[in-house]
Enzyme design. Structure first.
Site, PDB file in Angstrom:
ATOM      1  N   LEU A  77       0.856  -1.182   0.000  1.00 41.28           N
ATOM      2  CA  LEU A  77       0.000   0.000   0.000  1.00 41.28           C
ATOM      3  C   LEU A  77       0.895   1.236   0.000  1.00 41.28           C
ATOM      4  O   LEU A  77       1.709   1.394   0.908  1.00 41.28           O
ATOM      5  CB  LEU A  77      -0.785  -0.048   1.313  1.00 41.28           C
ATOM      6  CG  LEU A  77      -2.157   0.536   1.448  1.00 41.28           C
ATOM      7  CD1 LEU A  77      -3.097  -0.044   0.402  1.00 41.28           C
ATOM      8  CD2 LEU A  77      -2.693   0.220   2.851  1.00 41.28           C
ATOM      9  N   HIS A  78       0.793   2.061  -1.023  1.00 43.71           N
ATOM     10  CA  HIS A  78       1.586   3.297  -0.956  1.00 43.71           C
ATOM     11  C   HIS A  78       1.011   4.450  -1.768  1.00 43.71           C
ATOM     12  O   HIS A  78       1.539   5.550  -1.720  1.00 43.71           O
ATOM     13  CB  HIS A  78       3.033   3.037  -1.406  1.00 43.71           C
ATOM     14  CG  HIS A  78       3.170   2.904  -2.893  1.00 43.71           C
ATOM     15  ND1 HIS A  78       2.805   1.765  -3.560  1.00 43.71           N
ATOM     16  CD2 HIS A  78       3.607   3.771  -3.847  1.00 43.71           C
ATOM     17  CE1 HIS A  78       3.023   1.925  -4.850  1.00 43.71           C
ATOM     18  NE2 HIS A  78       3.502   3.128  -5.055  1.00 43.71           N
ATOM     19  N   ARG A  79      -0.093   4.205  -2.534  1.00 40.90           N
ATOM     20  CA  ARG A  79      -0.649   5.298  -3.345  1.00 40.90           C
ATOM     21  C   ARG A  79      -1.099   6.432  -2.445  1.00 40.90           C
ATOM     22  O   ARG A  79      -1.829   6.185  -1.459  1.00 40.90           O
ATOM     23  CB  ARG A  79      -1.898   4.844  -4.091  1.00 40.90           C
ATOM     24  CG  ARG A  79      -1.706   3.932  -5.204  1.00 40.90           C
ATOM     25  CD  ARG A  79      -1.297   4.578  -6.487  1.00 40.90           C
ATOM     26  NE  ARG A  79      -0.542   3.566  -7.181  1.00 40.90           N
ATOM     27  CZ  ARG A  79       0.584   3.739  -7.833  1.00 40.90           C
ATOM     28  NH1 ARG A  79       1.099   4.940  -7.935  1.00 40.90           N
ATOM     29  NH2 ARG A  79       1.209   2.754  -8.399  1.00 40.90           N
TER      30      ARG A  79
END
Ligand code: UD1
Length: 358
Positions: free
Chosen positions: A200-202
């Protein structure tokens, strides 16, 4: 022919490595590598150089982090004198990160030929910074190397001349195929038999506290069916620290090296992600992928592969996950030209261009 590769962020490294290797086998080619320094932590950068056998960069611009404008501008300011000194015949840029668009802008102004590797992908969602980077880079590029035919169609519909477009397949899959045996041989981390691998990094998922909280709550639900293994990107770690949520039931890991992460993808029951490249890697591996986004610039992974877009819809995530836990998984096929030879095709195309050969 003098070729200069520009890399800066984690997803660039596994794309540049096979292209450098393919070009390195040709005596007419002289190569240089510039690292912008967009990613700088050892586990976001150095480890990929050593695992993927990428030669040390000739120059590191050490731009570090910053707002989009600051980071992009800083790369441009620091790259211009380097390219003026190197005088390459062609610059290769990769993917859709800020380093990609910054380098393309500098080259266009210096009238240096630009080859864009992974051209033509479109999410048609301009709220994604990467979409802006993709559009601008493709607009400026002289050679557009697409991973699949949807890329060609997108470019043609935007008026890009057909002669500039080369469908070569997916260079990231070249790296995957090369390093899969090492991944298979690597250890299992003492992990459970069945697990969901989460990345998860957006910004759209992690920057808003309420959105991130609802995703974490959904993952806690996932955790009642499957163990959750979660290597955390630095951006996400910072956001989670201020969220004050109990993550103790997850297997939390630092960002992983390439081969270790590939090993985990291969073994996962399902991968839950908002990454671009992971949608492609899971499609190649035949591992179910649930993508926490409403759209994708890689629709082929949905049409042909194992990818399902679930957006930020927790009910949808729950429903798709139940199917996977019950063994009703989406079977996919590997897209055409994702065969481990895409970099070779790029090298051949470059070496067949008289204008680039001195
Ligand atoms: C960038 C790319 C994204 C890609 C991702 C892969 C852009 C616009 N985004 O996003 O497309 O999917 O890389 O990781 O180029 N940080 C560290 N150490 C590092 C690098 C970053 O701690 O080595 C932290 C910094 O606080 C930084 C934040 O992570 O501000 C974000 O880094 P940045 O490069 O701006 O974007 P990513 O989210 O990594």
């Amino acid at each position: 022919m003098d070729v200069c590769h520009i890399v800066g962020a984690r997803p660039n490294f596994m794309k540049a490595a096979p292209v450098m290797r393919a070009l390195g086998e040709r005596s007419v080619v002289h190569q240089r590598l510039v690292h912008t320094g967009q990613h700088y932590d050892a586990n976001m950068s150095d480890v990929f150089f050593s695992e993927l056998n990428i030669p040390a960069s000739d120059v590191n611009l050490k731009v570090g982090s910053g707002s989009h404008a600051r980071q992009t501008a800083e790369i441009m300011i620091r790259l211009e004198p380097v390219l003026l000194a190197f005088k390459p015949d062609v610059v290769l840029v990769y993917g859709d990160v800020n380093s990609t668009v910054a380098a393309a802008l500098v080259c266009a102004k210096l009238q240096i030929q630009i080859g864009h590797v992974e051209a033509g992908l479109r999410s048609y969602d301009r709220s994604m910074p990467e979409e802006i980077n993709r559009i601008v880079t493709d607009r400026l590029a002289d050679l557009l190397f697409t991973p699949s035919e949807d890329g060609d169609r997108n470019l043609l519909s935007e008026g890009v001349e057909a002669r500039k477009i080369h469908c070569v397949g997916n260079v990231m899959i070249d790296s995957l195929i090369r390093f899969l045996p090492a991944a298979i041989a690597s250890s299992k981390y003492g992990l459970p038999e069945r697990f969901a691998l989460v990345t998860l990094h957006r910004p759209s998922n992690v920057d808003e506290a309420a959105t991130l909280k609802s995703i974490i709550e959904a993952l806690l639900e996932v955790n009642t069916h499957l163990s959750v293994v979660f290597p955390i990107h630095p951006r996400t770690r910072q956001r989670l620290e201020s969220l004050n949520t109990d993550l103790s039931r997850f297997y939390l890991l630092d960002p992983l090296p390439y081969i270790e992460f590939l090993a985990l993808q291969r073994m996962a029951t399902v991968v839950i992600t908002d990454s671009g490249g992971i949608q492609e890697e899971t499609t190649y591996l035949g591992v179910p992928c649930l993508t926490l986004r409403n759209n994708t610039e890689r629709p082929i992974t949905v049409d042909l592969g194992t990818n399902v877009l679930v957006g930020q819809d927790v009910d949808r995530l729950r429903c798709e996950l139940t199917k996977i836990v019950e063994g009703k998984v989406k079977r996919g096929t590997v897209p055409p030209l994702w065969d481990g030879h895409s970099s070779e095709r790029i090298a051949q195309i470059l070496c067949n261009m008289p204008a680039l050969l001195k």
